[in-house]
Motif scaffolding. Structure first.
Motif, PDB file in Angstrom:
ATOM      1  N   ARG A  44       0.958  -1.109  -0.181  1.00 51.86           N
ATOM      2  CA  ARG A  44      -0.073  -0.086   0.071  1.00 51.86           C
ATOM      3  C   ARG A  44       0.879   1.159  -0.143  1.00 51.86           C
ATOM      4  O   ARG A  44       1.896   1.504   0.796  1.00 51.86           O
ATOM      5  CB  ARG A  44      -0.818  -0.087   1.111  1.00 51.86           C
ATOM      6  N   VAL A  45       0.450   2.241  -0.872  1.00 47.21           N
ATOM      7  CA  VAL A  45       1.298   3.225  -0.976  1.00 47.21           C
ATOM      8  C   VAL A  45       0.901   4.410   0.351  1.00 47.21           C
ATOM      9  O   VAL A  45      -0.159   4.505   0.714  1.00 47.21           O
ATOM     10  CB  VAL A  45       0.805   4.196  -2.190  1.00 47.21           C
ATOM     11  N   SER A  46       2.281   4.811   0.702  1.00 43.92           N
ATOM     12  CA  SER A  46       1.997   5.613   1.993  1.00 43.92           C
ATOM     13  C   SER A  46       3.081   6.657   2.000  1.00 43.92           C
ATOM     14  O   SER A  46       3.880   6.723   1.676  1.00 43.92           O
ATOM     15  CB  SER A  46       2.384   4.938   3.247  1.00 43.92           C
ATOM     16  N   HIS A  47       2.454   8.113   2.252  1.00 47.27           N
ATOM     17  CA  HIS A  47       3.348   9.125   1.879  1.00 47.27           C
ATOM     18  C   HIS A  47       4.425   9.295   2.906  1.00 47.27           C
ATOM     19  O   HIS A  47       5.359  10.038   3.177  1.00 47.27           O
ATOM     20  CB  HIS A  47       2.404  10.370   2.119  1.00 47.27           C
ATOM     21  N   GLN A  48       4.410   8.576   4.184  1.00 46.34           N
ATOM     22  CA  GLN A  48       5.432   8.586   5.222  1.00 46.34           C
ATOM     23  C   GLN A  48       6.559   7.833   4.952  1.00 46.34           C
ATOM     24  O   GLN A  48       7.264   7.713   5.853  1.00 46.34           O
ATOM     25  CB  GLN A  48       4.404   7.931   6.440  1.00 46.34           C
TER      26      GLN A  48
ATOM     27  N   ASP B  28       5.288   6.318  -2.898  1.00 41.25           N
ATOM     28  CA  ASP B  28       4.538   6.498  -4.166  1.00 41.25           C
ATOM     29  C   ASP B  28       5.418   6.527  -5.194  1.00 41.25           C
ATOM     30  O   ASP B  28       6.593   7.132  -5.443  1.00 41.25           O
ATOM     31  CB  ASP B  28       3.943   8.155  -4.123  1.00 41.25           C
TER      32      ASP B  28
ATOM     33  N   GLU C 222      -1.818   8.040  -3.162  1.00 41.93           N
ATOM     34  CA  GLU C 222      -1.870   7.581  -1.542  1.00 41.93           C
ATOM     35  C   GLU C 222      -3.210   6.723  -1.431  1.00 41.93           C
ATOM     36  O   GLU C 222      -4.228   6.725  -2.040  1.00 41.93           O
ATOM     37  CB  GLU C 222      -2.090   8.809  -0.749  1.00 41.93           C
ATOM     38  N   GLY C 223      -2.675   5.528  -0.821  1.00 42.77           N
ATOM     39  CA  GLY C 223      -3.750   4.503  -0.698  1.00 42.77           C
ATOM     40  C   GLY C 223      -3.737   3.437  -1.590  1.00 42.77           C
ATOM     41  O   GLY C 223      -4.641   2.389  -1.523  1.00 42.77           O
ATOM     42  N   THR C 224      -3.051   3.645  -2.837  1.00 37.26           N
ATOM     43  CA  THR C 224      -3.110   2.357  -3.734  1.00 37.26           C
ATOM     44  C   THR C 224      -2.605   1.188  -3.238  1.00 37.26           C
ATOM     45  O   THR C 224      -1.553   0.953  -2.814  1.00 37.26           O
ATOM     46  CB  THR C 224      -2.278   2.837  -4.908  1.00 37.26           C
ATOM     47  N   GLU C 225      -3.372   0.018  -3.773  1.00 36.12           N
ATOM     48  CA  GLU C 225      -2.844  -1.357  -3.104  1.00 36.12           C
ATOM     49  C   GLU C 225      -2.691  -2.318  -3.974  1.00 36.12           C
ATOM     50  O   GLU C 225      -3.224  -2.213  -5.385  1.00 36.12           O
ATOM     51  CB  GLU C 225      -3.965  -1.806  -2.078  1.00 36.12           C
TER      52      GLU C 225
ATOM     53  N   ILE D 298       0.070  -5.653   5.691  1.00 41.65           N
ATOM     54  CA  ILE D 298       0.319  -4.328   4.911  1.00 41.65           C
ATOM     55  C   ILE D 298       1.688  -3.913   5.006  1.00 41.65           C
ATOM     56  O   ILE D 298       1.940  -3.393   6.088  1.00 41.65           O
ATOM     57  CB  ILE D 298      -0.867  -3.400   5.496  1.00 41.65           C
TER      58      ILE D 298
ATOM     59  N   PRO E  14       3.806  -0.917   3.711  1.00 40.38           N
ATOM     60  CA  PRO E  14       3.982   0.501   3.150  1.00 40.38           C
ATOM     61  C   PRO E  14       5.155   0.793   2.005  1.00 40.38           C
ATOM     62  O   PRO E  14       6.104   0.291   2.371  1.00 40.38           O
ATOM     63  CB  PRO E  14       4.031   1.692   4.375  1.00 40.38           C
TER      64      PRO E  14
END
Length: 529
Positions: free
Chosen positions: A49-53, A93, A111-114, A88, A90
Motif C-alpha cells: 500500500r502506498v504511504s506518503h510516510q 509513491d 496515496e492508498g493504492t494497493e 500491509i 507500506p
C-alpha cells in the motif's frame, strides 16, 4: 553509506489456511448429536500500500522475507477458526512491482493504492460442512491450503515533473536547495549526491516537483560512475533541465562537450514500458522538452564561458538560462520556464496515465473445462497427468492418512468427469495417473476405476472406506447380492412373525397370559403325539 534503496527483491507469502475439524456432538441424552466440526480460518494476504510516510525501500532491503498470518484450525461445537492477519507493507509513491523476469505486475501511484502481492490460503471445511443425506457423519475434514508465495521486484520511480541532469559537481544539488526547501548534501567533490533528491517549487500559480539525479559521466551506460541506476527516477518527468558547469576546473571539459556526452547517455537509456502516456506511448528521455541552465555565472570565468556558448546553444534550438545557484541570479526566469513546460504537459494529459490495466471480472463460462489430461510416458510406461485448478486444489485439501478422505477425493474426481476422460484417453486399470505438475503438491497413484464410485453408499466405521480393504477381504458383487437378499429374507420373516402374533392377540395380553398360552399350546401338541 546512504540510507536510500530504490530496488529490492521481496519474498512474500500469504498465510496458510487452517485445517477443518473432525468432531461429533456429545451431550447428555444425545449420544448421536451428529457432526459439529468447524471450518478452518483463511490465511491472511500480503498487501502493498502506498504511504506518503514511506520514502525508501530500505526496510525491505534489510528484511526481504515477509509472511502473513496463518488461519486458525476449526474446533468442535461448530466453532470456526480465526482468519489470519493481513500483512500491509507500506511503499513509497511511484513504486513499480515486477516479476524477476521483468513482467509488470502493478504501478502504484497515489496515496492508498494497493496491490495484493500474495493471497492467503483457503481454510479447510470441517465435517459438519461435509455432511449430507448420504454421508451423515463424515469421519474426516478438509485440510487448509498454503498461501501464495512469490518473489517480486520493487523499483522506486520518483514522482517528479522536472529532472535536473548533468555532470558531477555541476551544481544540481545547489540549484534544488536554492529553488525549494530541500536541503541535499552539498560539497566540493564529485559524486556528492548518492541518492535522488526531490524539491517542490512554486512559480506563479503552478506548483511542481523537481528531481536531482546523481551525476552522469561518459560511459555511464557501461557502468562507469553511478551508471544508469538512478535514471529510472526521471522516467515520469515531463521535461529535463541540463545543468552545465561554466566554471569547471578540468581543462578537457566545457559546457558544449558536457551537453553532448549527457545527451548521448540519455539516448542509450531505454525507458521502461511500465510508464506510458495517456496514448500508451513512451517518450525517450532525449526526446522530451529540455532547458539548458548555464550555472556558476557568479564567477568571472563562468560568466565569460556562458556568454561564449550561449549563441551556439540557441542555434541548436535550446532555451538557455544563465543562472547562479549561489547568488540566485536568473533562478526566477528559470522557474517560470519550468512551470510553463509542466503546465503544457499537464494540459496535454487529458486523462491520468494508466498505472495497470484493471482486472475485468467476467462470469464463468458454462462449458468451461475444469481440467485437462495429458498423456505422457515414464520409464517406457504410460502416464496420464491431470491438470486443473479444481483437482489440484482438492488434492491439497485431502488428508491421505484417512481412507474416508481419500474416498471422498475419488468421488469428487469421478463426479468431475476425470474417470470418463481417462477411459477416452485410453487409460487402463493399473496405469499411473498424476494429479498436478511434479512437485510436493502432486499425487501419484495407480488408477483403479472401481475406487471411484459411491463411497457414501458403503457402510463402514467412520474414517474408513471399504474400497481400500485388502482384495481378499473385499466381497464380490454376488456375495453382496446374497448378503443383501439374506437381510431382506430375515426382515420378511420377522415381519411375518409379528403379524401372526398380532392376529392371535398375543401382543395385547400381559406377559403371564402370553406364557400360559404358550404352555397350553405345547401341552396340546404333546397330547396329540
Amino acid at each position: 553509506m546512504a540510507n536510500f534503496v530504490d530496488r529490492v527483491v521481496l519474498h512474500v507469502s500469504g498465510g496458510a489456511g487452517g485445517h477443518g475439524c473432525v468432531s461429533v456432538k456429545r451431550e447428555k441424552f444425545k449420544p448421536l448429536g451428529g457432526p459439529d466440526g468447524g471450518n478452518g480460518g483463511n490465511g491472511g494476504d500480503v498487501i502493498l500500500r502506498v504511504s506518503h510516510q514511506t520514502t525508501t525501500l530500505l526496510d525491505y532491503h534489510h528484511a526481504p522475507h515477509r509472511h502473513a498470518g496463518n488461519g486458525g484450525p476449526g474446533m468442535g461445537d461448530w466453532r470456526a477458526g480465526k482468519h489470519g492477519e493481513t500483512l500491509i507493507l507500506p511503499v513509497p509513491d511511484g513504486t513499480v512491482i515486477k516479476t524477476k523476469d521483468g513482467e509488470l505486475l502493478a504501478d502504484l501511484v497515489g496515496e492508498g493504492t494497493e496491490y495484493i502481492a500474495a493471497a492467503g490460503g483457503q481454510g479447510g471445511l470441517g465435517n459438519a460442512s461435509l455432511s449430507s443425506q448420504k454421508r451423515k457423519a463424515p469421519g474426516f475434514a478438509l485440510l487448509g491450503i498454503d498461501g501464495d508465495a512469490s518473489d517480486i521486484v520493487l523499483e522506486l520511480k520518483s514522482i517528479a515533473d522536472i529532472a535536473l541532469v548533468g555532470f558531477p559537481s555541476a551544481g544540481k544539488s545547489s540549484l534544488i536547495a536554492a529553488m525549494s526547501a530541500a536541503r541535499p548534501k552539498i560539497a566540493d567533490y564529485p559524486f556528492t549526491t548518492l541518492v535522488p533528491n526531490l524539491g517542490v517549487v512554486e512559480a506563479g500559480d503552478v506548483r511542481f516537483t523537481i528531481a536531482d539525479v546523481p551525476g552522469l559521466i561518459e560511459g555511464a551506460s557501461e557502468g562507469k560512475g553511478l551508471g544508469h541506476n538512478f535514471l529510472r527516477h526521471v522516467e515520469r518527468c515531463a521535461a529535463l533541465v541540463h545543468v552545465l558547469d561554466c566554471a569547471t576546473l578540468e581543462s578537457d571539459r566545457d559546457p558544449l562537450s558536457d551537453l553532448a556526452i549527457i545527451e548521448a547517455e540519455l539516448e542509450k537509456y531505454a525507458v521502461d514500458m511500465s510508464y506510458a502516456g495517456a496514448d500508451g506511448e513512451v517518450v525517450p528521455l532525449n526526446q522530451r522538452p529540455k532547458l539548458v541552465a548555464l550555472n556558476k555565472i557568479d564567477t568571472p570565468d563562468g560568466k565569460e564561458m556562458a556568454d561564449f556558448v550561449r549563441a551556439d546553444l540557441e542555434e541548436r534550438g535550446y532555451r538557455v538560462f544563465e543562472i547562479s545557484a549561489v547568488s540566485h541570479e536568473g533562478l526566477r526566469p528559470l522557474s517560470f520556464a519550468m512551470a510553463e513546460l509542466v503546465a503544457a504537459a499537464r494540459n496535454q494529459a487529458t486523462v491520468a496515465p494508466p498505472t495497470v490495466t484493471p482486472q475485468v471480472l467476467r462470469p464463468r463460462a458454462v462449458n468451461r473445462k475444469e481440467f485437462v489430461i495429458r498423456a505422457e510416458e515414464r520409464n517406457l510406461e504410460p502416464l496420464y497427468r491431470v491438470l486443473g485448478d479444481k483437482p489440484e486444489r482438492w488434492v491439497k485439501q485431502t488428508d491421505f492418512t484417512n481412507e474416508e478422505a481419500i474416498g471422498y477425493l475419488a468421488d469428487r474426481l469421478a463426479k468431475l468427469g476425470i474417470e470418463d476422460q481417462l477411459f477416452k484417453e485410453g487409460a487402463k486399470p493399473g496405469d499411473t495417473v498424476v494429479i498436478g505438475e511434479d512437485g510436493k503438491d502432486s499425487v501419484v497413484f495407480d488408477w483403479e476405476p472401481t475406487l471411484m464410485t459411491g463411497a457414501e453408499l458403503l457402510a463402514g466405521p467412520r474414517g474408513t472406506d471399504l474400497r481400500f480393504a485388502d482384495v481378499g477381504d473385499r466381497p464380490t458383487r454376488s456375495q453382496k447380492r446374497e448378503e443383501y437378499q439374506d437381510r431382506r429374507d430375515a426382515k420378511a420373516a420377522a415381519r411375518a412373525e409379528l403379524e401372526s402374533e398380532r392376529k392371535a392377540g398375543i401382543w395385547t395380553e400381559s406377559v403371564d397370559a402370553r406364557r400360559s398360552a404358550q404352555q397350553q399350546t405345547e401341552s396340546h401338541d404333546g397330547d396329540d403325539g
